[in-house]
Design a protein around this motif. Structure first.
Motif, PDB file in Angstrom:
ATOM      1  N   ASP A   1       0.825  -1.209   0.000  1.00  0.00           N
ATOM      2  CA  ASP A   1       0.000   0.000   0.000  1.00  0.00           C
ATOM      3  C   ASP A   1       0.863   1.264   0.000  1.00  0.00           C
ATOM      4  O   ASP A   1       0.476   2.288  -0.575  1.00  0.00           O
ATOM      5  N   GLU A   2       2.042   1.195   0.587  1.00  0.00           N
ATOM      6  CA  GLU A   2       2.931   2.362   0.627  1.00  0.00           C
ATOM      7  C   GLU A   2       3.402   2.781  -0.759  1.00  0.00           C
ATOM      8  O   GLU A   2       3.648   3.967  -1.004  1.00  0.00           O
ATOM      9  N   VAL A   3       3.550   1.813  -1.666  1.00  0.00           N
ATOM     10  CA  VAL A   3       4.017   2.153  -3.016  1.00  0.00           C
ATOM     11  C   VAL A   3       2.865   2.221  -4.021  1.00  0.00           C
ATOM     12  O   VAL A   3       3.109   2.336  -5.224  1.00  0.00           O
ATOM     13  N   ARG A   4       1.646   2.170  -3.516  1.00  0.00           N
ATOM     14  CA  ARG A   4       0.487   2.265  -4.410  1.00  0.00           C
ATOM     15  C   ARG A   4       0.560   3.503  -5.319  1.00  0.00           C
ATOM     16  O   ARG A   4       0.336   3.396  -6.533  1.00  0.00           O
ATOM     17  N   PRO A   5       0.867   4.700  -4.779  1.00  0.00           N
ATOM     18  CA  PRO A   5       0.927   5.877  -5.663  1.00  0.00           C
ATOM     19  C   PRO A   5       1.932   5.703  -6.801  1.00  0.00           C
ATOM     20  O   PRO A   5       1.668   6.123  -7.933  1.00  0.00           O
ATOM     21  N   LEU A   6       3.088   5.123  -6.507  1.00  0.00           N
ATOM     22  CA  LEU A   6       4.099   4.899  -7.538  1.00  0.00           C
ATOM     23  C   LEU A   6       3.583   3.980  -8.634  1.00  0.00           C
ATOM     24  O   LEU A   6       3.707   4.278  -9.833  1.00  0.00           O
ATOM     25  N   ILE A   7       2.991   2.866  -8.238  1.00  0.00           N
ATOM     26  CA  ILE A   7       2.511   1.879  -9.217  1.00  0.00           C
ATOM     27  C   ILE A   7       1.351   2.444 -10.020  1.00  0.00           C
ATOM     28  O   ILE A   7       1.315   2.333 -11.254  1.00  0.00           O
ATOM     29  N   GLU A   8       0.407   3.066  -9.350  1.00  0.00           N
ATOM     30  CA  GLU A   8      -0.776   3.562 -10.058  1.00  0.00           C
ATOM     31  C   GLU A   8      -0.443   4.754 -10.943  1.00  0.00           C
ATOM     32  O   GLU A   8      -1.192   5.050 -11.894  1.00  0.00           O
ATOM     33  N   ALA A   9       0.679   5.405 -10.682  1.00  0.00           N
ATOM     34  CA  ALA A   9       1.128   6.503 -11.548  1.00  0.00           C
ATOM     35  C   ALA A   9       1.932   5.999 -12.740  1.00  0.00           C
ATOM     36  O   ALA A   9       2.400   6.807 -13.560  1.00  0.00           O
ATOM     37  N   GLY A  10       2.111   4.680 -12.839  1.00  0.00           N
ATOM     38  CA  GLY A  10       2.814   4.110 -13.990  1.00  0.00           C
ATOM     39  C   GLY A  10       4.230   3.650 -13.702  1.00  0.00           C
ATOM     40  O   GLY A  10       4.982   3.335 -14.635  1.00  0.00           O
ATOM     41  N   GLY A  11       4.625   3.596 -12.433  1.00  0.00           N
ATOM     42  CA  GLY A  11       5.970   3.153 -12.081  1.00  0.00           C
ATOM     43  C   GLY A  11       6.267   1.768 -12.626  1.00  0.00           C
ATOM     44  O   GLY A  11       5.417   0.876 -12.595  1.00  0.00           O
ATOM     45  N   ASP A  12       7.507   1.587 -13.143  1.00  0.00           N
ATOM     46  CA  ASP A  12       7.867   0.304 -13.740  1.00  0.00           C
ATOM     47  C   ASP A  12       8.714  -0.528 -12.778  1.00  0.00           C
ATOM     48  O   ASP A  12       8.918  -0.170 -11.617  1.00  0.00           O
ATOM     49  N   ARG A  13       9.226  -1.657 -13.289  1.00  0.00           N
ATOM     50  CA  ARG A  13       9.981  -2.582 -12.445  1.00  0.00           C
ATOM     51  C   ARG A  13      11.283  -1.957 -11.931  1.00  0.00           C
ATOM     52  O   ARG A  13      11.706  -2.228 -10.813  1.00  0.00           O
ATOM     53  N   GLU A  14      11.916  -1.152 -12.730  1.00  0.00           N
ATOM     54  CA  GLU A  14      13.152  -0.505 -12.289  1.00  0.00           C
ATOM     55  C   GLU A  14      12.869   0.486 -11.165  1.00  0.00           C
ATOM     56  O   GLU A  14      13.640   0.583 -10.199  1.00  0.00           O
ATOM     57  N   ALA A  15      11.786   1.216 -11.284  1.00  0.00           N
ATOM     58  CA  ALA A  15      11.415   2.154 -10.224  1.00  0.00           C
ATOM     59  C   ALA A  15      11.116   1.400  -8.934  1.00  0.00           C
ATOM     60  O   ALA A  15      11.446   1.860  -7.828  1.00  0.00           O
ATOM     61  N   LEU A  16      10.515   0.239  -9.068  1.00  0.00           N
ATOM     62  CA  LEU A  16      10.172  -0.576  -7.903  1.00  0.00           C
ATOM     63  C   LEU A  16      11.425  -1.049  -7.168  1.00  0.00           C
ATOM     64  O   LEU A  16      11.452  -1.095  -5.935  1.00  0.00           O
ATOM     65  N   LEU A  17      12.473  -1.365  -7.923  1.00  0.00           N
ATOM     66  CA  LEU A  17      13.715  -1.835  -7.311  1.00  0.00           C
ATOM     67  C   LEU A  17      14.306  -0.799  -6.365  1.00  0.00           C
ATOM     68  O   LEU A  17      14.907  -1.153  -5.337  1.00  0.00           O
ATOM     69  N   THR A  18      14.181   0.468  -6.701  1.00  0.00           N
ATOM     70  CA  THR A  18      14.735   1.519  -5.852  1.00  0.00           C
ATOM     71  C   THR A  18      13.756   1.973  -4.769  1.00  0.00           C
ATOM     72  O   THR A  18      14.171   2.541  -3.762  1.00  0.00           O
ATOM     73  N   ALA A  19      12.485   1.689  -4.960  1.00  0.00           N
ATOM     74  CA  ALA A  19      11.469   2.154  -4.016  1.00  0.00           C
ATOM     75  C   ALA A  19      11.248   1.201  -2.857  1.00  0.00           C
ATOM     76  O   ALA A  19      10.761   1.610  -1.795  1.00  0.00           O
ATOM     77  N   MET A  20      11.594  -0.100  -3.044  1.00  0.00           N
ATOM     78  CA  MET A  20      11.296  -1.104  -2.026  1.00  0.00           C
ATOM     79  C   MET A  20      12.488  -2.017  -1.800  1.00  0.00           C
ATOM     80  O   MET A  20      13.253  -2.296  -2.734  1.00  0.00           O
ATOM     81  N   PRO A  21      12.642  -2.552  -0.592  1.00  0.00           N
ATOM     82  CA  PRO A  21      13.674  -3.552  -0.357  1.00  0.00           C
ATOM     83  C   PRO A  21      13.240  -4.908  -0.900  1.00  0.00           C
ATOM     84  O   PRO A  21      12.064  -5.125  -1.209  1.00  0.00           O
ATOM     85  N   ALA A  22      14.199  -5.817  -1.019  1.00  0.00           N
ATOM     86  CA  ALA A  22      13.874  -7.185  -1.419  1.00  0.00           C
ATOM     87  C   ALA A  22      12.934  -7.811  -0.395  1.00  0.00           C
ATOM     88  O   ALA A  22      12.989  -7.513   0.783  1.00  0.00           O
ATOM     89  N   GLY A  23      12.056  -8.685  -0.885  1.00  0.00           N
ATOM     90  CA  GLY A  23      11.129  -9.360   0.008  1.00  0.00           C
ATOM     91  C   GLY A  23       9.828  -9.679  -0.686  1.00  0.00           C
ATOM     92  O   GLY A  23       9.658  -9.469  -1.894  1.00  0.00           O
ATOM     93  N   ALA A  24       8.886 -10.204   0.094  1.00  0.00           N
ATOM     94  CA  ALA A  24       7.634 -10.703  -0.464  1.00  0.00           C
ATOM     95  C   ALA A  24       6.807  -9.613  -1.132  1.00  0.00           C
ATOM     96  O   ALA A  24       6.202  -9.834  -2.185  1.00  0.00           O
ATOM     97  N   ALA A  25       6.749  -8.424  -0.528  1.00  0.00           N
ATOM     98  CA  ALA A  25       5.920  -7.352  -1.099  1.00  0.00           C
ATOM     99  C   ALA A  25       6.403  -6.978  -2.492  1.00  0.00           C
ATOM    100  O   ALA A  25       5.613  -6.878  -3.441  1.00  0.00           O
ATOM    101  N   ARG A  26       7.704  -6.778  -2.627  1.00  0.00           N
ATOM    102  CA  ARG A  26       8.232  -6.397  -3.939  1.00  0.00           C
ATOM    103  C   ARG A  26       8.071  -7.535  -4.941  1.00  0.00           C
ATOM    104  O   ARG A  26       7.839  -7.286  -6.133  1.00  0.00           O
TER     105      ARG A  26
END
Length: 328
Positions: free
Chosen positions: A63-88
């Motif tokens: 839910d914390e990265v919902r704005p990023l994803i819903e704004a069109g964030g891609d997989r590379e953006a996700l790598l820098t926005a979240m740590p490794a783990g189940a959520a990512r």
């Protein structure tokens, strides 16, 4: 316009899954769907208490990265926005699926690999009495690869019982961090005698520094000790094989990087999983196709899997139906 949905799903097991760390009777997973212009991508992860994760914490992280994803964030953006783990992992795999469908292609084509094909995948013999483990092994003795779960109490009898019941199968022995140095050293000749192909994470992560310079009788695989490619410099001095699990690496994007980095470091490669549905396994198949050892039987333990998922045929894992994940 994109929308993101995440939910907790429960899949009951057909029988208890017992390892050194405890017993599981259901798979608790987090399912993510990302919709954009009527096209839906899906991903799944398994929060693991061993890594301080829960279903609740995983849903909160998503839910914390919902704005990023819903704004069109891609997989590379996700790598820098979240740590490794189940959520990512769940988000990354959903983005792979969405992208493949949007481009009317397949994930295999996107990574420059051949189409998926059936491959040998370990069938797990869980911890029990040697007699019960022998019976379980005898029932699947014709499978090409078995994974033997053991603890630190009586591993020799368990391993010998499985080997006697399945004389031709390759064996992976997995103590799930339950051994100490003395037991690892004592078991070397037994592993050799029983023709074990791989010893997976015998020691607790963080208690394995002494493996540097140790010459094992059979290769030792890092599981809990390795999560991402950043761990490889340390791991390469202690282990001969690494186990790539997408829930640890935080998705297929990072999992592929870990796998390729392991190969470049001269390490063997294994692909593993948590107990999960086929939605977790479908992305992992793309790492499995590169691997020396494959352990993706999580859905085999379910009383009911997702429709169209993978299936086991005598120890060979058949990919899911077209359109299940990663294809239009």
């Amino acid at each position: 316009m994109r929308s993101l949905h995440a939910q907790h799903d429960i899949f009951l097991l057909s029988r208890p899954f017992r390892i050194a760390r405890g017993v599981k009777v259901a798979a608790d997973v987090v399912t993510v769907t990302i919709e954009e212009d009527g096209i839906i991508g899906r991903g799944e992860s398994v929060p693991y208490a061993r890594y301080g994760e829960s279903v609740e914490s995983t849903l909160a992280a998503i839910d914390e990265v919902r704005p990023l994803i819903e704004a069109g964030g891609d997989r590379e953006a996700l790598l820098t926005a979240m740590p490794a783990g189940a959520a990512r992992n769940a988000l990354d795999c959903a983005l792979w699926d969405l992208e493949a469908r949007q481009q009317d292609t397949s994930v295999a084509a996107m990574i420059g690999a051949p189409a998926l094909a059936p491959l040998a995948s370990a069938l797990t013999i869980v911890i029990d009495t040697p007699e019960a483990m022998a019976a379980a092994a005898a029932a699947v003795a014709d499978a090409p690869l078995l994974k033997v779960k053991v603890d630190g109490v009586a591993p020799e009898g368990q391993i010998r019982a499985v080997r006697d019941a399945a004389p031709n199968a390759r064996l992976i022995v997995d103590p799930n961090e339950s051994w100490d140095r003395a037991l690892v050293e004592r078991m070397q000749q037994i592993l050799l005698d029983c023709r074990v192909d791989l010893l997976e994470q015998p020691l607790p992560a963080g208690a394995d520094a002494w493996l540097e310079g140790f010459q094992p009788a059979v290769p030792i695989c890092a599981d809990e000790s390795v999560h991402t490619e950043d761990d490889l410099a340390t791991i390469a001095a202690r282990y001969q094989v690494v186990n790539v699990k997408l829930d640890k690496s935080g998705g297929l994007t990072a999992g592929l990087r870990l796998a390729r980095g392991a190969r470049e470091a001269g390490l063997g490669l294994m692909t593993g999983c948590m107990v999960s549905s086929s939605l977790s396994i479908a992305p992992a198949l793309h790492v499995a196709a590169m691997s020396d050892f494959v352990d993706l039987d999580g859905p085999v333990w379910l009383a009911q899997d997702r429709d169209g998922g993978v299936r086991d045929e005598g120890g060979f894992l058949v990919p899911p139906a077209k359109g299940f994940w990663g294809t239009r």
